[in-house]
Design an enzyme around this catalytic site. Structure first.
Site, PDB file in Angstrom:
ATOM      1  N   GLU A 127       0.836  -1.195   0.000  1.00 29.37           N
ATOM      2  CA  GLU A 127       0.000   0.000   0.000  1.00 29.37           C
ATOM      3  C   GLU A 127       0.881   1.259   0.000  1.00 29.37           C
ATOM      4  O   GLU A 127       1.676   1.473   0.909  1.00 29.37           O
ATOM      5  CB  GLU A 127      -0.881  -0.013   1.251  1.00 29.37           C
ATOM      6  CG  GLU A 127      -1.657   1.273   1.465  1.00 29.37           C
ATOM      7  CD  GLU A 127      -2.378   1.284   2.815  1.00 29.37           C
ATOM      8  OE1 GLU A 127      -2.274   0.289   3.560  1.00 29.37           O
ATOM      9  OE2 GLU A 127      -3.039   2.285   3.110  1.00 29.37           O
ATOM     10  N   ASP A 162      -4.016   0.167   9.815  1.00 27.61           N
ATOM     11  CA  ASP A 162      -5.115   1.069  10.185  1.00 27.61           C
ATOM     12  C   ASP A 162      -6.352   0.730   9.361  1.00 27.61           C
ATOM     13  O   ASP A 162      -6.354  -0.239   8.598  1.00 27.61           O
ATOM     14  CB  ASP A 162      -4.693   2.535   9.980  1.00 27.61           C
ATOM     15  CG  ASP A 162      -4.268   2.810   8.535  1.00 27.61           C
ATOM     16  OD1 ASP A 162      -4.451   1.900   7.678  1.00 27.61           O
ATOM     17  OD2 ASP A 162      -3.752   3.897   8.259  1.00 27.61           O
ATOM     18  N   ASP A 199      -7.803   2.206   6.806  1.00 26.37           N
ATOM     19  CA  ASP A 199      -7.626   2.225   5.356  1.00 26.37           C
ATOM     20  C   ASP A 199      -6.876   0.984   4.874  1.00 26.37           C
ATOM     21  O   ASP A 199      -7.208   0.405   3.840  1.00 26.37           O
ATOM     22  CB  ASP A 199      -6.870   3.484   4.928  1.00 26.37           C
ATOM     23  CG  ASP A 199      -7.779   4.710   4.943  1.00 26.37           C
ATOM     24  OD1 ASP A 199      -9.018   4.512   4.994  1.00 26.37           O
ATOM     25  OD2 ASP A 199      -7.245   5.836   4.924  1.00 26.37           O
ATOM     26  N   ASP A 221      -1.067  -1.088   5.657  1.00 32.07           N
ATOM     27  CA  ASP A 221      -0.895  -0.447   6.959  1.00 32.07           C
ATOM     28  C   ASP A 221      -1.840  -1.061   7.997  1.00 32.07           C
ATOM     29  O   ASP A 221      -2.873  -1.612   7.658  1.00 32.07           O
ATOM     30  CB  ASP A 221      -1.211   1.054   6.859  1.00 32.07           C
ATOM     31  CG  ASP A 221      -0.141   1.785   6.046  1.00 32.07           C
ATOM     32  OD1 ASP A 221       0.961   1.222   5.891  1.00 32.07           O
ATOM     33  OD2 ASP A 221      -0.428   2.902   5.569  1.00 32.07           O
TER      34      ASP A 221
END
Ligand code: 0RA
Length: 653
Positions: free
Chosen positions: A445, A520, A522, A518
């Site tokens: 990403e 998180d 997203d 990541d």
């Protein structure tokens, strides 16, 4: 065959018992014929392995089925005896015991000793024959170390015995039976020196008998296996509704679109046409075709007639009922066969089987007959049941739209491929290794994390493909739109396999495809989107165990030069408890980009230290549901759902 051999053979023949004036040219022919069968059994029954062995049983059962198709028999019993004898009993007319005109032998002995006698003497009617079938009971006799035949007819019981095809007794009356009793029993033991195995397979036989029962409406087939301990296994098949029951069976757990199959049974110009069809909730197609009870996996004229009637009648109906508008294209054959289960069975006087394996029906007249019989029945069924017609056509229309969308997406990918000269995407930092088994690709990403990954990787075995964050924006993307997305196309090109129906596992360039996002929301979202893509368009990649998820750490705890990596909140809690009161410098990593190349290698990419999650589709239906809900229109529940369920995976060290 020499004269001496012939004399030897007749000496064992109890009927003649040596020099007998009734010994005729027919006998010589018989002995030569049977000898040929024994010498080259494969020529007559295909092989002497398990297939050939089962074939012997089918051969005898086919004779009884012929008697049933002629309308004289309604029950056939097949018994595997504990010692391996096979007994096939029918309640037909009984093979005639009187003298056969051409051979001068009894009809019983003719059927059992003259090659191809079965087909030649019948005259008229449909017979189970074609392919390897129809070689006749004489072949079974020649290949059996023992065979006995019993005929019940006109109040008498007749019996005769054979060894390796040669009669060891005369056909003789054994006693009386009730006048209304008739039928034939053929009991045989295949020759253990000819066959590689005498181990009959219950399931193989059972499913063939089930099929025969569907295809011969109203017959009862009993199958008893006395080898089973402690009690014999027994099955009885009887289908009053013929191939209609067959279709219900095929659809038994597929969720049907309409409760009753559409069914037609009609004799037209000497061709008996029997068809049943029913749509189900799946996207698959199951159409089984048969000619004279022989399966025709390569189709032929009967199947062609069926298909063209199906397509044209459904299109006509769709136009008439305005389901298809003036400017709409016609439904294709593939569209109208999505979710279709059907059985197409024809019976004809002289079937011609074509192709290398003789599994395609060739009779040209059959196409038009099937087409016309089926078209009028289907047309009528649609007229009479408008709601059912509507459901079937809606399904075909959906299929047509999906096909169109997929085609557009594929065109797009292919066009793109042409523009790029089918070279690898420029964003890909490939590895130098060419053996897919030793190669991995990281789908990373963001460009900055991609940079770190590139800097830290083992460039011999690890390829890096950075994916731009833009991929997030396809939140509500429909599946076909997903393929229009450049990042997705880049992945497809990099993996080299193609996708969907064209997926070719042998072209996969990396045996570890690793999603690295990541830690998180997203990141979870992108991961879910990628999982959805792989699940829908490359399910085999998941099934083959090639899809993984990287596990970057959440925290580092540093003291001096000593760094501890903590991958989960639980790791963190544990570390805190174990190092109570000690001073560490903690850092929380939200993004991969926050790590330098060395750190990323050490924590997440080094095969010696990393921990990967292998993605598995435990239950396709559950996964399907998961992805469908994730791709739904409501954002809030989706976010919650992603956070809780995004990792449907198990740990792989
Ligand atoms: C009528 C004529 C013939 C045979 C049969 C009936 C017949 C054969 C078999 C084999 C197993 N069960 C049977 N039941 C009846 C003479 C031969 C012929 O015409 O094909």
């Amino acid at each position: 065959m020499t004269t001496t051999e012939r004399a030897d053979a007749t000496a064992t023949n109890g009927r003649n018992g040596g020099a007998d004036p009734s010994y005729t040219a027919a006998d010589i022919q018989v002995l030569e014929g049977l000898e040929a069968v024994r010498r080259r059994p494969g020529m007559y029954i295909g092989s002497t392995d398990s297939r050939g062995l089962h074939h012997l049983i089918y051969e005898i059962v086919d004779n009884a089925i012929d008697e049933a198709m002629a309308g004289f028999c309604d029950t056939i019993t097949i018994e595997i005896e504990a010692d391996g004898h096979i007994a096939v009993t029918d309640n037909g007319r009984g093979i005639p015991v009187d003298k056969h005109e051409k051979t001068g032998l009894s009809a019983v002995e003719t059927v059992l000793t003259v090659l191809h006698a079965g087909g030649k003497f019948g005259g008229g009617g449909y017979k189970v024959s074609g392919g390897l079938h129809g070689v006749g009971a004489s072949v079974v006799n020649a290949l059996s170390e023992e065979l006995e035949v019993e005929v019940r007819q006109k109040g008498a019981l007749w019996r005769q015995t054979y060894e390796n095809g040669v009669a060891t007794s005369k056909l003789a009356k054994q006693g009386k039976v009730p006048k209304d009793e008739s039928g034939t029993v053929i009991r045989f033991l295949p020759n253990a020196e000819i066959f590689e195995t005498l181990d009959y397979d219950y399931d193989t036989l059972s499913s063939r008998f089930r099929e025969m029962a569907y295809l011969t409406k109203g017959i009862r087939i009993r199958f008893i296996d006395c080898r089973a301990e402690p009690v014999p296994k027994e099955m009885s098949y009887f289908f009053d509704s013929g191939v209609e029951a067959f279709v219900r069976h095929i659809n038994r757990d597929k969720g049907t679109l309409h409760p009753d199959p559409i069914y037609v049974l009609e004799d037209r110009d000497g061709v008996m046409v029997e068809i049943a069809l029913q749509y189900n909730g799946t996207y698959g197609e199951v159409v089984n075709s048969f000619a004279n009870c022989i399966k025709t996996p390569d189709g032929g004229t009967h199947l062609t007639g069926f298909r063209s009637a199906l397509t044209s009648v459904l299109n006509d109906h769709a136009r008439k009922s305005k389901i298809l508008k003036e400017n709409d294209a016609n439904l294709s054959g593939d569209d109208v066969r999505e979710g279709l289960s059907a059985v197409v069975s024809v019976k004809i006087g002289e079937p011609q089987f074509e192709g290398q394996t003789k599994t395609r029906l060739g009779n040209p007249e059959v196409k038009g007959i099937v087409q016309s019989v089926f078209a009028s029945k289907l047309g009528q069924a649609l007229e009479e049941n408008p709601q059912i017609a509507r459901k079937i056509l809606d399904k075909a229309l959906t299929a047509s739209r999906a096909r169109e969308a997929a085609r557009k997406a594929r065109d797009l990918v292919q066009r793109k491929g042409v523009l790029e000269g089918s070279t690898l995407p420029g964003k890909l930092s490939d590895c130098s290794e060419r053996d897919p088994e030793l190669s991995e690709i990281y789908l990373v990403e963001g460009d900055s994390a991609g940079g770190s990954a590139k800097g830290g990787r083992d460039r011999r075995t690890q390829a890096i493909l950075p994916l731009r964050g833009k991929i997030i924006n396809v939140e509500k993307a429909r599946l076909d739109k997903m393929l229009a997305h450049e990042e997705i196309r880049t992945i497809i090109t990099a993996l080299g396999t193609g996708f969907g129906e064209d997926y070719d596992a042998s072209k996969l360039r990396y045996h570890k495809v690793i999603i690295m996002t990541d830690a998180d929301v997203d990141g979870a979202h992108i991961r879910t989107l990628l999982l959805t893509f792989f699940y829908r368009f490359m399910p085999q990649l998941i099934e083959d165990g090639y899809l993984f998820i990287a596990q970057p750490p959440l925290y580092s705890a540093t003291r001096g030069k000593n760094v501890n990596w903590l991958y989960t909140e639980a790791d963190y809690e544990k570390f805190m408890a174990e190092h109570d009161g000690e001073r560490f410098n903690f850092q929380r990593y939200k993004g991969l980009g926050e790590m330098n190349p060395e750190q990323l290698w050490e924590t997440t990419m080094d095969p010696e230290n990393r921990s990967l999650l292998q993605v598995q589709v435990h239950d396709a239906e559950v996964a399907n549901d998961l992805f469908t809900r994730l791709m739904g229109d409501e954002v809030a529940p989706r976010r919650a759902f992603i956070m809780n369920n995004a990792l449907q995976a198990t740990i792989d060290a």
